[in-house]
Design an enzyme around this catalytic site. Sequence first.
Site, short mmCIF file in Angstrom:
data_model
loop_
_atom_site.label_atom_id
_atom_site.label_comp_id
_atom_site.label_asym_id
_atom_site.label_seq_id
_atom_site.Cartn_x
_atom_site.Cartn_y
_atom_site.Cartn_z
N CYS A 2 0.84 -1.20 0.00
CA CYS A 2 0.00 0.00 0.00
C CYS A 2 0.88 1.25 0.00
O CYS A 2 1.90 1.31 0.68
CB CYS A 2 -0.94 0.10 1.18
SG CYS A 2 -2.13 -1.23 1.28
N ARG A 27 4.02 -0.41 -4.77
CA ARG A 27 3.72 -0.88 -3.42
C ARG A 27 2.39 -1.61 -3.32
O ARG A 27 2.05 -2.20 -2.30
CB ARG A 27 3.70 0.30 -2.45
CG ARG A 27 5.01 1.02 -2.34
CD ARG A 27 4.88 2.16 -1.37
NE ARG A 27 4.70 1.68 -0.02
CZ ARG A 27 5.67 1.42 0.83
NH1 ARG A 27 6.92 1.58 0.46
NH2 ARG A 27 5.43 0.98 2.04
N TRP A 74 -2.80 -2.69 -1.72
CA TRP A 74 -2.50 -4.11 -1.84
C TRP A 74 -3.42 -4.76 -0.81
O TRP A 74 -3.24 -4.60 0.39
CB TRP A 74 -1.04 -4.38 -1.50
CG TRP A 74 -0.63 -5.80 -1.73
CD1 TRP A 74 -0.21 -6.36 -2.90
CD2 TRP A 74 -0.58 -6.85 -0.75
NE1 TRP A 74 0.07 -7.69 -2.72
CE2 TRP A 74 -0.15 -8.03 -1.41
CE3 TRP A 74 -0.88 -6.91 0.61
CZ2 TRP A 74 0.01 -9.24 -0.76
CZ3 TRP A 74 -0.73 -8.13 1.25
CH2 TRP A 74 -0.29 -9.27 0.58
N ASN A 100 -1.90 2.27 5.62
CA ASN A 100 -1.05 1.15 5.21
C ASN A 100 -0.79 0.34 6.46
O ASN A 100 -0.43 0.89 7.48
CB ASN A 100 0.26 1.72 4.64
CG ASN A 100 1.30 0.65 4.38
OD1 ASN A 100 0.97 -0.51 4.21
ND2 ASN A 100 2.56 1.06 4.36
N GLY A 101 -1.02 -0.96 6.41
CA GLY A 101 -0.80 -1.80 7.59
C GLY A 101 -2.03 -2.62 7.90
O GLY A 101 -2.90 -2.80 7.05
N GLU A 484 17.08 -18.39 -5.95
CA GLU A 484 16.76 -17.04 -6.38
C GLU A 484 16.25 -17.04 -7.82
O GLU A 484 15.27 -16.37 -8.16
CB GLU A 484 18.00 -16.14 -6.20
CG GLU A 484 17.84 -14.70 -6.64
CD GLU A 484 16.67 -13.96 -6.02
OE1 GLU A 484 16.09 -14.43 -5.04
OE2 GLU A 484 16.31 -12.91 -6.57
N LYS A 488 12.50 -15.79 -9.09
CA LYS A 488 12.27 -14.76 -10.12
C LYS A 488 11.27 -15.25 -11.16
O LYS A 488 10.37 -14.53 -11.58
CB LYS A 488 13.56 -14.39 -10.85
CG LYS A 488 14.54 -13.45 -10.21
CD LYS A 488 14.05 -12.11 -9.82
CE LYS A 488 13.41 -12.08 -8.49
NZ LYS A 488 14.08 -11.69 -7.32
N GLU A 491 7.76 -15.33 -9.71
CA GLU A 491 7.21 -14.00 -9.44
C GLU A 491 6.70 -13.30 -10.68
O GLU A 491 5.62 -12.71 -10.66
CB GLU A 491 8.31 -13.10 -8.85
CG GLU A 491 8.57 -13.24 -7.42
CD GLU A 491 9.54 -12.16 -6.95
OE1 GLU A 491 10.70 -12.16 -7.41
OE2 GLU A 491 9.14 -11.30 -6.16
N HIS A 507 15.62 -37.96 -3.96
CA HIS A 507 14.92 -38.27 -2.70
C HIS A 507 13.44 -37.90 -2.78
O HIS A 507 12.79 -37.73 -1.76
CB HIS A 507 15.61 -37.55 -1.54
CG HIS A 507 17.02 -38.03 -1.34
ND1 HIS A 507 17.33 -39.25 -0.78
CD2 HIS A 507 18.21 -37.48 -1.72
CE1 HIS A 507 18.64 -39.42 -0.77
NE2 HIS A 507 19.20 -38.36 -1.35
N LYS A 606 5.86 -4.40 -3.45
CA LYS A 606 7.31 -4.26 -3.25
C LYS A 606 7.73 -4.34 -1.79
O LYS A 606 8.70 -4.98 -1.45
CB LYS A 606 7.75 -2.92 -3.85
CG LYS A 606 9.25 -2.67 -3.79
CD LYS A 606 9.98 -3.59 -4.73
CE LYS A 606 11.48 -3.43 -4.67
NZ LYS A 606 12.14 -4.59 -5.28
O1 M6R Z 1 12.55 -5.25 1.23
P1 M6R Z 1 13.03 -6.61 1.59
O2 M6R Z 1 14.33 -6.95 1.00
O3 M6R Z 1 13.02 -6.87 3.08
O4 M6R Z 1 11.96 -7.59 0.95
C1 M6R Z 1 12.02 -8.97 1.16
C2 M6R Z 1 11.14 -9.69 0.16
O5 M6R Z 1 9.82 -9.29 0.30
C3 M6R Z 1 11.58 -9.44 -1.28
O6 M6R Z 1 12.90 -9.80 -1.47
C4 M6R Z 1 10.68 -10.23 -2.25
O7 M6R Z 1 10.91 -11.59 -2.11
C5 M6R Z 1 10.92 -9.75 -3.68
N1 M6R Z 1 9.69 -9.65 -4.36
C6 M6R Z 1 11.77 -10.67 -4.46
O8 M6R Z 1 11.90 -10.32 -5.78
#
Ligand code: M6R
Length: 611
Positions: A2, A27, A74, A100-101, A484, A488, A491, A507, A606
């Site tokens: 948000c 956000r 969000w 926000n929250g 990682e 990606k 996501e 396994h 984000k």
């Molecule tokens: O702002 P932060 O690094 O604490 O955020 C952590 C995760 O939310 C962030 O890395 C998230 O996994 C991303 N979308 C990855 O691309």
Amino acid sequence: MCGIVGYIGSKQAPSILMEGLSKLEYRGYDSAGIAVHDGTKINLLKAQGKLVNLAKMLENNQIQGKAGIGHTRWATHGAPSDINSHPHMSEDRMIAVVHNGIIENYMEIKEELSAKGYRFVSETDTETVAHLMDYYYKQGHGFLESVFMVLERIEGAYALGIICKDYPDTLIAARKNCPLVIGKGQGENFIASDIPAILHRTREVYFLNDNEVAVIKKDSIDIFDRDKNKVDRDIFHVNWDIDAAEKGGYDHFMLKEINEQPKIVQDVLSIRMKEDEDEINLEGISLRKDDLKNIDRIYIVACGTAYHAGLVGKYLIERIARIPVVADVASEFRYKDPILDERTLLIVVSQSGETADTLEALRIAKRNKARVLAIVNAVGSSIAREADDVFYILAGPEISVASTKAFTAQVVAMELICLHISMETGKMTKAEFSAARAELNSLPGRISEVIQKCGEESKLAEKYINSKNVFYIGRGLDYLISMEGSLKLKEIAYLHSEAYAAGELKHGPIAMIEDSTLVIAMLTQEELFEKTLSNIKEVKARGAKVIAIALNGNDSIKSQVDDVIYVPRSGWMTAPIIANVTTQLFAYYVAKALGTDIDQPRNLAKSVTVE
Ligand code: M6R
């Protein structure tokens, strides 16, 4: 999670609010809205979907006014819909609120207010704040006093922007566990969840701390603590470039941010390592020999991509500095009663510096007298301010929801911290340090090489676009980078993908391999090459298509797999960082070919400021 923006001044608020929201859309982007005070009443516009829907609505409903609040959502409580969008208002439009929250005790308050005759129209927790404000205000408490009373009552996390019909010249903001900055202009002031929202308007900001309330008028900003005492706050001058938060000619922020990586790595290395010095410059971070003597336990805690960087940190510190490290995701760490005392070092990693679980992990550690070192990107963020020491990765604003440049910079930070600890504790010789330094110094050039030759990733993205299941496999650091790479792809391309330690496949997960399952095998760790190769043969024998990500010159792999992406040859510590850029590009091109919303993938935001 948000985005909030607010304006009070002499200009028309709607366009300024919309401009701010456009910079905060990363956000949250399932709905947006604005409430604007026109001097006599508050006008409200809100729309489900992306900001463009609200912009269209605004074209047809020209609302005017010189004070207002805006929000991009969000969803947490209640599905994305017009009615659940913020701002929320009291029934007679006396009060408008953006939030926000999460208000954790909203059900209880909602029941009480409903019994008093308040009618709720949305499913959100935020609407409770609007009605509760209205309730206290109508009992004769002033605007500010009502805000304080509301804050006494609500539990949870919030950044709030509030306006009141009777106070056209006042905007009130409050925060607890969610970010909020106040921008100071000339005859106008702003609030925002994040600096880019107001950077076109001002570079002078105040960071609001938890449990503080700010009363903002066009010519004044007064900050109060929870006991209603005025507090002095130093102004912070934002010195980064506006261009850093713009796309700069790229199709997507993600691609721009991938391209920024060589420079970011170069910058951080030039600050932290000098050619003629056998040490890392950690500038006052308490990790000297004597500090380390007092540490007998290290945790690295983070979420998502930052957690993956943390795993790399654990691997390096254990392998090179020979100190045991526990790495954990923050949402688990915070609830497991971790063993913490004054001999513990907690390293938290966070791009935004605002992730709720990571921030809470930090606070738990501090309550238990542990030392906290934060590896953070966002300057002045909550995590940066509350940690004992901060290692800023200096990656500049990362706008794409999928993190790329921050990850690379976090891993480089981990490598530097590891080298530093290893030198301080005598686990590394000067010659080994010089070799590691040379390896790190070659990183920017090698990452550039990968980016310049991105044709292979783009071609293979097209070729494998119809993959239903994707496995990323590797051993050692390659396994961590696989995690990682897999994240990606999930996501931004919404393809089901898993990362597995290559040796772990048999396994269980190998049961999933069938004709044409795509396996992406990372092969940068030469000492483990033969082992991973055996695992490649196992999946090939079961019909998988395999893309190998291998070091230049490794010709033998060609005949074993369907495709190879070669990356510049480098040492074991840095080669995975280079290979990771390949997986970033692969995910990007798959998503592009599939036509997904790359910078704002569905269901994500984000900065995750709720649990
Ligand atoms: O702002 P932060 O690094 O604490 O955020 C952590 C995760 O939310 C962030 O890395 C998230 O996994 C991303 N979308 C990855 O691309």
